[in-house]
Design an enzyme around this catalytic site. Structure first.
Site, PDB file in Angstrom:
ATOM      1  N   SER A  64      28.505  53.324  74.833  1.00  0.00           N
ATOM      2  CA  SER A  64      29.494  54.366  75.132  1.00  0.00           C
ATOM      3  C   SER A  64      28.899  55.670  75.643  1.00  0.00           C
ATOM      4  CB  SER A  64      30.286  54.694  73.869  1.00  0.00           C
ATOM      5  OG  SER A  64      31.509  54.032  73.905  1.00  0.00           O
ATOM      6  N   LYS A  67      29.617  56.742  79.056  1.00  0.00           N
ATOM      7  CA  LYS A  67      30.893  57.404  79.390  1.00  0.00           C
ATOM      8  C   LYS A  67      30.656  58.848  79.822  1.00  0.00           C
ATOM      9  CE  LYS A  67      33.711  54.407  76.470  1.00  0.00           C
ATOM     10  NZ  LYS A  67      33.435  53.591  75.358  1.00  0.00           N
ATOM     11  N   TYR A 188      32.542  49.229  84.375  1.00  0.00           N
ATOM     12  CA  TYR A 188      32.473  49.803  83.023  1.00  0.00           C
ATOM     13  C   TYR A 188      31.437  49.047  82.169  1.00  0.00           C
ATOM     14  CZ  TYR A 188      33.737  50.501  78.161  1.00  0.00           C
ATOM     15  OH  TYR A 188      33.667  50.740  76.818  1.00  0.00           O
ATOM     16  N   TYR A 240      33.393  59.252  68.075  1.00  0.00           N
ATOM     17  CA  TYR A 240      34.490  58.386  67.634  1.00  0.00           C
ATOM     18  C   TYR A 240      35.446  59.169  66.739  1.00  0.00           C
ATOM     19  CZ  TYR A 240      31.221  54.896  69.393  1.00  0.00           C
ATOM     20  OH  TYR A 240      30.365  54.188  70.178  1.00  0.00           O
ATOM     21  N   VAL A 258      27.649  52.155  70.419  1.00  0.00           N
ATOM     22  CA  VAL A 258      27.487  51.112  69.401  1.00  0.00           C
ATOM     23  C   VAL A 258      26.141  50.377  69.509  1.00  0.00           C
ATOM     24  CG1 VAL A 258      29.942  50.741  68.963  1.00  0.00           C
ATOM     25  CG2 VAL A 258      28.801  49.412  70.741  1.00  0.00           C
TER      26      VAL A 258
HETATM   27  N1  GLU Z   1      30.718  48.457  75.604  1.00  0.00           N
HETATM   28  C1  GLU Z   1      31.312  48.807  74.356  1.00  0.00           C
HETATM   29  C2  GLU Z   1      32.777  48.458  74.355  1.00  0.00           C
HETATM   30  O1  GLU Z   1      33.388  48.615  75.373  1.00  0.00           O
HETATM   31  C3  GLU Z   1      31.113  50.273  74.144  1.00  0.00           C
HETATM   32  C4  GLU Z   1      31.553  50.691  72.804  1.00  0.00           C
HETATM   33  C5  GLU Z   1      30.880  51.905  72.291  1.00  0.00           C
HETATM   34  O2  GLU Z   1      29.670  52.076  72.404  1.00  0.00           O
HETATM   35  O3  GLU Z   1      31.619  52.721  71.733  1.00  0.00           O
HETATM   36  O4  GLU Z   1      33.333  48.031  73.395  1.00  0.00           O
END
Ligand code: GLU
Length: 309
Positions: A64, A67, A188, A240, A258
């Site tokens: 994530s 992002k 993504y 989060y 994650v």
């Molecule tokens: N690639 C993971 C997903 O889309 C990223 C989740 C994360 O790191 O929060 O679930």
């Protein structure tokens, strides 16, 4: 030993006390292969000194934290108004992969740091910006030419992305994702699969702390107004549904993934990168979170000061 070195050594010892209470992510099978006891922290200061303790050269998937990069590119490419026309900038208070609010409360993703938001951002970029462009840019802003896609993580996530695919098609049904859904989802997932180290994250943190300028050459890598938006959203939404408590306890804009990474930005002073794949219940590196809480106190990093009069 100077004070940063000493603080990192102590932080590592504190963080290690918590790793047994966490678990590696397993919903993407490849992530469960990580060594749950790995832990490392790297600091890069404004004078480009680098300090490291623990596992700071191990490659792991950015997940994530990508992002942040995708949002920065979307803001550069499409502009603020366009990016937030179809997306909000509010913390969701829900897990990162939740569909609930998207379907029931609001037709727009809550923010670009949750999956619905980041898939939307990928949709803004695809087809104009290729994965190769994003990879090259990621290398530049992380000060790490060694970043590559981790093919095993990519395949693993691609084969276990039912939930993200559901989010993507829900976004399409609401007119948010207007391009090719599968290609946006693929972009993504590729970005989530970039292999970084705690050092790469410290590099990215330093570029953000430095207002978007390369710390050595002074070249502009991101517009200053883009950096401002990105850091603000990291502070409010980056950890989060633990973002509020983290902001109170640590007070440093951060984004976790994650894969066990945390990227932190200490305004004008330093970037911090963390690796610790044992996660707490909310999905944040458990050792990493405690290391940052310690470092915030030991080095006076909280953006609102020490709390003393
Ligand atoms: N690639 C993971 C997903 O889309 C990223 C989740 C994360 O790191 O929060 O679930």
């Amino acid at each position: 030993m100077n004070s940063i070195e000493q603080a990192l050594t102590e932080a590592l010892a504190i963080g290690r006390q918590y790793v047994d209470q966490g678990e590696c992510a397993s919903y993407i099978p490849e992530l469960s292969r990580a060594d749950k006891h790995a832990l490392g922290v790297c600091v890069m200061t404004a004078s480009t000194d680098r300090y490291a303790a623990g596992d700071t050269k191990t490659r792991f998937s950015i997940q994530s934290i990508s992002k942040v990069i995708t949002l920065a590119v979307a803001l550069q490419h499409c502009g603020f108004e366009k990016v937030f026309e179809k997306m909000n900038m509010e913390p969701s208070g829900d897990p990162f992969n939740s569909l609930v609010k998207l379907d029931l409360t609001d037709d727009k993703p809550f923010n670009p740091m949750i999956n619905a938001g980041a898939i939307t951002t990928a949709g803004y970029l695809e087809p104009d910006v290729s994965f190769e462009d994003l990879l090259a840019y990621s290398r530049r802003v992380c000060l790490d030419e060694g970043i590559e896609i981790d093919e095993r993580v990519y395949e693993s996530e691609k084969n276990h992305c039912a939930r993200n695919r559901a989010i993507a098609y829900l976004l399409q049904s609401k007119g948010i994702l207007t391009g090719d859904v599968e290609k946006s989802l693929d972009l993504y997932i590729r970005m989530c699969s970039l292999g970084v180290t705690a050092e790469s994250l410290a590099g990215l943190g330093l570029v953000l702390a430095n207002g978007g300028l390369h710390p050595q050459t002074g070249n502009r890598l991101m517009d200053a107004d883009v950096v401002r938006v990105v850091k603000t959203i990291m502070l409010t939404c980056g950890m989060y549904d633990e973002s509020g408590e983290f902001a109170v306890r640590v007070g440093v804009p951060s984004k976790s993934g994650v894969g066990g990474g945390i990227l932190s930005v200490v305004e004008k002073r330093m970037g911090i990168g963390i690796y610790g794949p044992a996660l707490d219940k909310k999905g944040n590196s458990i050792g990493g979170r405690h290391m940052l809480e310690y470092l915030s106190q030991a080095l006076g990093l909280h953006m609102f000061g020490t709390g003393e009069a």
